[in-house]
Structure formats: C-alpha cells, structure tokens
Write a protein that holds these residues in place. Structure first.
Motif, PDB file in Angstrom:
ATOM      1  N   MET B  50       0.820  -1.211   0.000  1.00  0.00           N
ATOM      2  CA  MET B  50       0.000   0.000   0.000  1.00  0.00           C
ATOM      3  C   MET B  50       0.857   1.265   0.000  1.00  0.00           C
ATOM      4  O   MET B  50       0.522   2.251  -0.644  1.00  0.00           O
ATOM      5  CB  MET B  50      -0.950  -0.014   1.201  1.00  0.00           C
ATOM      6  N   PRO B  78      -6.532  -4.816  11.588  1.00  0.00           N
ATOM      7  CA  PRO B  78      -7.230  -6.110  11.665  1.00  0.00           C
ATOM      8  C   PRO B  78      -6.283  -7.311  11.638  1.00  0.00           C
ATOM      9  O   PRO B  78      -6.563  -8.328  12.273  1.00  0.00           O
ATOM     10  CB  PRO B  78      -8.124  -6.100  10.414  1.00  0.00           C
ATOM     11  N   PHE B  79      -5.159  -7.184  10.927  1.00  0.00           N
ATOM     12  CA  PHE B  79      -4.198  -8.298  10.902  1.00  0.00           C
ATOM     13  C   PHE B  79      -3.639  -8.545  12.301  1.00  0.00           C
ATOM     14  O   PHE B  79      -3.520  -9.691  12.740  1.00  0.00           O
ATOM     15  CB  PHE B  79      -3.042  -7.988   9.941  1.00  0.00           C
ATOM     16  N   THR B  82      -6.373 -10.031  14.523  1.00  0.00           N
ATOM     17  CA  THR B  82      -6.618 -11.427  14.146  1.00  0.00           C
ATOM     18  C   THR B  82      -5.507 -12.333  14.667  1.00  0.00           C
ATOM     19  O   THR B  82      -5.772 -13.406  15.231  1.00  0.00           O
ATOM     20  CB  THR B  82      -6.713 -11.546  12.612  1.00  0.00           C
ATOM     21  N   ALA B 179     -10.967 -15.417  15.616  1.00  0.00           N
ATOM     22  CA  ALA B 179      -9.880 -14.627  15.017  1.00  0.00           C
ATOM     23  C   ALA B 179     -10.363 -13.787  13.825  1.00  0.00           C
ATOM     24  O   ALA B 179     -10.197 -12.558  13.832  1.00  0.00           O
ATOM     25  CB  ALA B 179      -8.722 -15.541  14.615  1.00  0.00           C
ATOM     26  N   PRO B 180     -10.969 -14.404  12.796  1.00  0.00           N
ATOM     27  CA  PRO B 180     -11.431 -13.548  11.688  1.00  0.00           C
ATOM     28  C   PRO B 180     -12.542 -12.592  12.104  1.00  0.00           C
ATOM     29  O   PRO B 180     -12.626 -11.478  11.577  1.00  0.00           O
ATOM     30  CB  PRO B 180     -11.933 -14.554  10.645  1.00  0.00           C
ATOM     31  N   THR B 181     -13.376 -13.038  13.053  1.00  0.00           N
ATOM     32  CA  THR B 181     -14.461 -12.158  13.485  1.00  0.00           C
ATOM     33  C   THR B 181     -13.896 -10.903  14.135  1.00  0.00           C
ATOM     34  O   THR B 181     -14.338  -9.781  13.842  1.00  0.00           O
ATOM     35  CB  THR B 181     -15.383 -12.891  14.481  1.00  0.00           C
ATOM     36  N   GLY B 183     -10.970  -9.628  13.607  1.00  0.00           N
ATOM     37  CA  GLY B 183     -10.337  -8.825  12.554  1.00  0.00           C
ATOM     38  C   GLY B 183     -11.349  -7.976  11.808  1.00  0.00           C
ATOM     39  O   GLY B 183     -11.143  -6.778  11.594  1.00  0.00           O
ATOM     40  N   LEU B 184     -12.471  -8.590  11.430  1.00  0.00           N
ATOM     41  CA  LEU B 184     -13.477  -7.847  10.672  1.00  0.00           C
ATOM     42  C   LEU B 184     -14.168  -6.798  11.543  1.00  0.00           C
ATOM     43  O   LEU B 184     -14.483  -5.705  11.072  1.00  0.00           O
ATOM     44  CB  LEU B 184     -14.515  -8.816  10.084  1.00  0.00           C
ATOM     45  N   PHE B 187     -11.806  -3.918  11.840  1.00  0.00           N
ATOM     46  CA  PHE B 187     -11.822  -3.175  10.573  1.00  0.00           C
ATOM     47  C   PHE B 187     -13.047  -2.253  10.515  1.00  0.00           C
ATOM     48  O   PHE B 187     -12.934  -1.058  10.206  1.00  0.00           O
ATOM     49  CB  PHE B 187     -11.839  -4.144   9.399  1.00  0.00           C
ATOM     50  N   GLY B 191     -12.971   1.747  11.034  1.00  0.00           N
ATOM     51  CA  GLY B 191     -13.461   2.473   9.862  1.00  0.00           C
ATOM     52  C   GLY B 191     -14.567   3.433  10.217  1.00  0.00           C
ATOM     53  O   GLY B 191     -14.574   4.583   9.774  1.00  0.00           O
ATOM     54  N   VAL B 192     -15.487   2.994  11.070  1.00  0.00           N
ATOM     55  CA  VAL B 192     -16.609   3.856  11.453  1.00  0.00           C
ATOM     56  C   VAL B 192     -16.107   5.058  12.252  1.00  0.00           C
ATOM     57  O   VAL B 192     -16.480   6.207  11.981  1.00  0.00           O
ATOM     58  CB  VAL B 192     -17.645   3.054  12.277  1.00  0.00           C
ATOM     59  N   ALA B 195     -14.122   7.425  10.037  1.00  0.00           N
ATOM     60  CA  ALA B 195     -14.896   8.088   8.982  1.00  0.00           C
ATOM     61  C   ALA B 195     -16.033   8.912   9.557  1.00  0.00           C
ATOM     62  O   ALA B 195     -16.961   9.263   8.849  1.00  0.00           O
ATOM     63  CB  ALA B 195     -15.453   7.038   8.028  1.00  0.00           C
ATOM     64  N   SER B 196     -15.952   9.236  10.835  1.00  0.00           N
ATOM     65  CA  SER B 196     -17.046   9.984  11.456  1.00  0.00           C
ATOM     66  C   SER B 196     -17.012  11.446  11.041  1.00  0.00           C
ATOM     67  O   SER B 196     -17.071  12.353  11.876  1.00  0.00           O
ATOM     68  CB  SER B 196     -16.975   9.862  12.978  1.00  0.00           C
ATOM     69  N   SER B 197     -16.900  11.644   9.750  1.00  0.00           N
ATOM     70  CA  SER B 197     -16.967  12.970   9.106  1.00  0.00           C
ATOM     71  C   SER B 197     -16.240  14.047   9.907  1.00  0.00           C
ATOM     72  O   SER B 197     -16.789  15.090  10.228  1.00  0.00           O
ATOM     73  CB  SER B 197     -18.416  13.363   8.855  1.00  0.00           C
TER      74      SER B 197
END
Lengths: 226, 496
Positions: B50, B78-79, B82, B179-181, B183-184, B187, B191-192, B195-197
């Motif tokens: 990235m 998230p990595f 996880t 673990a994946p739960t 991570g998600l 994420f 993100g929320v 991104a809270s404007s």
C-alpha cells in the motif's frame, strides 16, 4: 457426532418410520453443525450491515450508494466466515463411516446456507440495488461462500476462513482506484454489478468450491480434528 | 555479611536468572511457532504494497511518509487483532485450557508472552513495510520535517493495542472463528470511528484518514495523548484478560479515559502549519527562476530544466509567466507571516531561501502543483498514471488565474451554482478553455473533455502566425487579470 448419537440408541424410537428417521437425522445435523448459532450470527451481520450501509449513505459528504462498498465486501465475508465451522463435524472421519448420502447432505447444507445468508444480506441493499446494493451482496455471498467451502476441502474446516479473509483484505487494499473492469477477474468482490465479468468470476469460484466440497468433503486433519 | 546470609541471596539470583532464561525461551518459541511470523509477513506485505502503491503521496518527505503509514494502518490493524486472537485461542482449539491451568505457570505469564510475541511480529512487519520508504526518502529529503516521529510512534503503539484487543477476545471467547471475526469487527469499528466525518472521535483510532502535503504536521500534544490513551487501553485489556485479580485494571483504564477526554472534546482538526516547510528555496543560476517549498526542494534539480522549457513558451507574451513557484507555498494563508519568515535561512547549494506567502507572489509567476508528478525515487516523472504532465500543470496554472480572480461560476460564497456560468461570463470560460489548450499545445489531452466548438476555436488560433498567437495570449492574460468580460467577448469573436 451425529452418527455417535444415532448409534448410541439415545435417539432411536422403535415406532419411527424411514421418513421420521430422516427428519430426526436432519434435525441432528442442523444442531450438530451449529446452524442455529449461524442463523443468529447472520442476523446480527445483516442488521449491523444495514445500519452501516445506512450510515455510510447518509453521512455528510457521502458519495451515495457507492459509499456502501465496504459493507458489500465485509458483510458477505463475515457471513462466510461464520459458516466455516459447520462445514465439518466434530469427528468428521467417524461421521463419514455412517452409511448416509453425504454428498447430497453436503450439497443441501451449502446451498441452504448460501441461500439463507444471501436472502438475509440482500435486504441490506434494496435501495439502489445495482450500485453496491442487493445484487453485489448476493454475488459476493455466493462467491465468498464458494471460496470458504473450497478452502475447507484443501485445508480443513478449522482454517477454511483464512484464504477468504486474506483474499478480502488483499483485494480491498490492493485494487487500484478508480476501479477498472480489467481487474474484475481477480477483484470481483469490489466491482459494481454492471461489470459482468465480476459475476462470472464469482460464479466460477462458487461452482468450483461447491463441486469440490460436495465430492470430497472437508479435509480431515491428522489428529482427527477439523 | 556472613556467608550464611549470602547463600539465600545467591539462590534467589540463580532462580531469577533461571526464570528469565525460561521466559526468553518461551518467548522465542512463541515467536517462531506462534502467529507472530504470519502477522509480520502479512503486515509487511500488505503495508509495503500500500505504501509503494502511492509513492507520490510521500516520496522525498518525512512527514507525509509517516502520515501515509498512519493512513494504511487502518488496513493493518485487523491483521494484528486477528493474529492476537488466533494465538491466544490456541488453548481453546487444542483443548488444553485445563492442562495449562494445572501447571504452576500463572495465566498472566501465558497471555503476556503471547501478546508480546504477536506484537513484536506486528511491529517488525510495520517496520519492514516502512523501511523501504524511509530509505527512498532519506536519499533525497531536503527537510527533516516536524513531529512526524510522533505520528509514527502512534502507529506502532496502535498495532500493539490492536493485538491486545485480539488477545483479550481470544481469551474470553472460545470459538474457531473468533480470530477472523475480531479482525473484521476491528476493521469495521476503526473504519466507522475514523470516517465519522471529521469528528474528534477519530482521534481515538491510531490512524489518520489522509496525509498532509508536507507543510502541516499533527499537533504533538494530541499525539502524546493518543499514545497515553492507546497504552492505557492495551494495559487494561491485558490485565482484564490475564490477571487473576481484575480490579487493578481500573488504574490503566482511568489513565486511558483521562487521556481520551481531551481528545474527544477537543477540535477535530489538529493540523498545525509548519512555516519552516513552506520557506521557498529558489534556483539562482541565472536561468528562469523556479522556487519550491523547502519540503519539496528535492525536486529542484529535476524540475528546473523542464519547467524552463515550459516558461520559454511564455516568452514574448505580455503578462505571461517568467518564473514558477510551488503551489503549496500559497496554501494555508492563516500561517503567521512572522513565523513564516522566522529563521528563513535555508540554503540549498546554489539556491537561496525566502519567505512564502501568497501575497508576495507576483503576477508573472506561475503557481505550479508538481506533487502529482513526484516519482517513487523523489524525481520528477514525465507523466503520471492519469496522463498529467508538466504541460497540464502549466495549463492549470494559467487557468487558475481566471478561476481565482474572476470566479466564473459565481461560487465565491462557497456554494457552486450548478447551473453553469452566468451568460456574461460564458466568453470568459470559453477563452480560458482555448488558452488552456494553447498552453498544452494539444487540443485533446488525456483526461480532458474538449468541446467541439472550443476545439474549432483553438484550431483557428493555432492557424495564426506564432506572433499573433502570442499577441492573443497577451490580451487574454490582461483580460484574466482584470476580469474584463468585454475583452473576453472580443477575444472570442476574433476566433469565430
């Protein structure tokens, strides 16, 4: 597990006919594979996804339905991950020794899971359904479920979530923006519905994963666990 | 002291050394055989990809490199979470919780070592992702930057906090998919919040949503509070997950809350101007002058030749450009001018330094934005992936003269009309389109939509002798600087 309970005689009733026994077996299968918990999880994912999609669309400076892109990827991925433990029994090798039509059960299991999940997630994006809405949610549900069931065949149900999780993270981070239709064959979860190649790629992944799982079942690890 | 009293002391030391050796051995085993290598590899690959995918955002500048590392952190957290959940969930998966509980090893020891190993792996991965960028920047950077190391420190501590979240979840929840739960969920949650404007809540996450252009930096006070908040959160989670007695976790929790309060109740925008980065460094070798901000001065050697070629096209045009200046020197005019000039003693070999405010930029100066043309190694690329090149940059500079002074869309109040320009301003826009293409010397450059009429007018201009073309451009620049709508109408009539 299902087979052990049946063999133990705990669930046998002398009066049961073949049809009743099949129903009892299905009920046991559903319970043993954690389907009630999966249903609860899918409901939570759908509700959370709906709230997130609504927030993304209505927050200030939102780009509109396009803003639902993260939900279109994460909600189906989460549902597919939750479905992964149910792809194998607690004692898979032992179960397979039972004279049952396992291929048919596996087919029905995956199809029902994909349909129920797809139907629940489809409700998230009914507004503008073709712009990161219902259509993409259903496409990704089938594609990512196919990826998880295919992975269960190769590496077992315990880690079946791993390839889909890694793939989702890779695609989200590595797909060039603005998106090009040329990337549809590998970045299909992020493409809009108008890119037909993305649906074809998702369908192919789904079909291959389903066929592998139906024919072979989840891989049984050396220690007998899954 | 007698030998009788020394004996127990020596025994205690021996035991302590033995415990230390055992701890290191366990940590080494966890590092080699746990999820740490997976975390390190995934974070290094994803983070590196990235960062290297968007080199123009940070190439040659320390501040933007640290800030863009913080931007990509959203995908890396998230990595770490996880990996933490996966590592600690091992006892549940292998059904050895009771077995481990029967040993003399305290649960805190298990959990802390597991967290240490995952965190070390995650931090190593981020360091590996950041290091190539640092090497590329170090080769060419002309400004050391201000406060960027705090941004980087927050990113690293943020990864440690994410792995603590995963460890705690893995400890509390017994499930194959924890673990994946986790991570998600991390994420989505990060993100929320981010991104809270533009709300102050986004300061509770260790990442930022976009890097600066190098002439701003994040306030150090806020970043120190972020460090305390993240460290407190990490300690609280680990104590709740590992310690037999939970109540001492109140202490780090209180510290975290105390640090978080000023963050969420303070301003959302905590970017501070960096006057030193805005100082101009100019060529003084006798040719047409190019001035870059100190933070972008690494482009001077590469850019001065092509920029002078562009300036040569403006020769014999009255009111045309004779020098060029970096556009970011004109932004953020709220910067204290006194501070901007303070210590303006930058030297750059043959180049000299000046203060930089938009009011000091004369009319014959093209304000150019070269940031989109910065290549991965800190040089100037001929063309970027969107088809932009130095000609489009100069065409944009010419266009900006009209847009900044004359406001053709009447949107000075900040609200774009949406119905196009007012009728008396249409010739202004039409003429600026023709002038734009004259500067480009290409009627249909990549990425622009050329209207048929505009194209035809441009061809009429191009068919004239060069002296007449330049005379037309001279009158266009004069009209642009005075917003003379009658003059624009006359210019267009000549081409129709």
């Amino acid at each position: 597990m299902t087979m052990m309970m049946l063999r133990s005689g705990a669930l046998r009733r002398p009066q049961l006919g073949p049809g009743d026994r099949a129903s009892a077996f299905v009920a046991l299968h559903v319970r043993a594979r954690g389907m009630p918990l999966l249903l609860l999880g899918v409901a939570v994912v759908a509700l959370t996804g709906w709230a997130a999609a609504d927030w993304l669309v209505h927050r200030p400076w939102s780009s509109g339905p396009d803003a639902r892109l993260p939900v279109v990827l994460v909600a189906p991925l989460m549902a597919a991950v939750l479905a992964s433990p149910g792809l194998a029994g607690a004692a898979e090798e032992l179960e397979r020794s039972m004279p049952a039509r396992w291929r048919r059960y596996r087919l029905v299991h995956v199809v029902v899971v994909a349909l129920v999940t797809g139907a629940a997630l489809a409700l998230i994006g009914t507004w503008e359904p073709r712009t990161y809405g219902t259509f993409e949610l259903v496409r990704n549900t089938f594609g990512l479920t196919g990826l998880v069931v295919g992975a269960a065949v190769v590496i077992g149900a315990r880690l079946a979530w791993l390839p889909a999780f890694g793939y989702g993270a890779f695609v989200y981070g590595a797909t060039p923006r603005p998106m090009s239709a040329d990337t549809a064959w590998w970045a299909w979860p992020l493409q809009p519905w108008s890119v037909g190649a993305a649906s074809l790629a998702a369908a192919a992944v789904s079909a291959v994963g389903l066929a592998m799982y139906v024919l072979l079942g989840a891989r049984v690890s050396r220690d007998g666990e899954n | 002291m007698s030998g009788a009293t020394e004996e127990p002391a020596g025994g205690t030391e021996e035991r302590t050394r033995g415990v230390d050796r055992m701890t290191w051995r366990v940590l080494r085993t966890e590092l080699m055989r746990g999820t740490a290598p997976v975390a390190a590899l995934s974070i290094a690959v994803a983070g590196g990809a990235m960062l290297l995918n968007e080199t123009e955002r940070w190439a040659g500048r320390w501040g933007p490199l640290a800030e863009y590392t913080s931007v990509v952190l959203f995908a890396l957290l998230p990595f770490a979470a996880t990996a933490g959940a996966w590592q600690v969930g091992r006892e549940h998966r292998r059904r050895i919780v009771e077995l481990l509980g029967s040993t003399a090893r305290p649960p805190a020891h298990q959990v802390l070592l597991a967290w240490c190993s995952v965190t070390l792996g995650a931090l190593a991965g981020l360091a590996v992702a950041w290091a190539p960028g640092a090497v590329l920047v170090a080769r060419v950077a002309t400004y050391g930057g201000k406060g960027w190391w705090w941004t980087l420190a927050v990113a690293f501590v943020g990864l440690a906090a994410a792995s603590a979240v995963g460890v705690a979840a893995g400890r509390w929840i017994s499930s194959r998919v924890v673990a994946p739960t986790v991570g998600l969920v991390v994420f989505a949650g990060v993100g929320v919040v981010s991104a809270s404007s533009g709300t102050a809540w986004s300061w509770l996450t260790p990442g930022i949503d976009w890097p600066s252009n190098g002439v701003e930096y994040l306030e150090t006070d806020a970043q120190l509070l972020q460090l305390v908040w993240l460290a407190g959160l990490t300690a609280t989670l680990l104590m709740l997950a590992a310690a037999r007695r939970k109540w001492p976790a109140v202490v780090p929790a209180a510290v975290a809350v105390v640090a978080a309060m000023p963050l969420v109740s303070g301003p959302a925008d905590r970017w501070a101007p960096d006057p030193a980065a805005r100082e101009l460094v100019c060529t003084d070798d006798g040719g047409a002058e190019l001035c870059m901000t100190r933070v972008n001065a690494f482009l001077l050697d590469d850019a001065k030749g092509p920029v002078r070629e562009q300036l040569a096209r403006w020769e014999e045009i009255d009111g045309g450009f004779v020098r060029a200046v970096d556009s970011i020197s004109t932004r953020g005019d709220d910067v204290d001018d006194a501070a901007a000039t303070e210590g303006a003693a930058a030297t750059d070999g043959a180049a000299g330094a000046r203060d930089a405010t938009s009011s000091s930029i004369p009319e014959d100066t093209a304000v150019v934005d070269l940031s989109a043309l910065i290549s991965w190694n800190g040089g100037l690329s001929e063309e970027n992936e969107y088809g932009e090149n130095l000609a489009t940059v100069f065409a944009q500079a010419a266009d900006d003269v009209v847009y900044r002074r004359c406001d053709p869309y009447d949107d000075a109040d900040g609200e774009v009309d949406g119905h196009g320009p007012s009728p008396e301003k249409e010739p202004m826009l039409w003429a600026s389109g023709v002038a734009y293409h004259w500067v480009l010397d290409d009627p249909s450059p990549a990425g622009t939509v050329v209207e048929d009429g505009e194209q035809a007018d441009f061809q009429v201009l191009l068919a004239k002798p060069e002296a007449e073309q330049k005379e037309w451009m001279s009158r266009y620049m004069a009209a642009a600087r005075t917003c003379d709508t009658d003059a624009f109408a006359t210019l267009m009539e000549e081409l129709q």
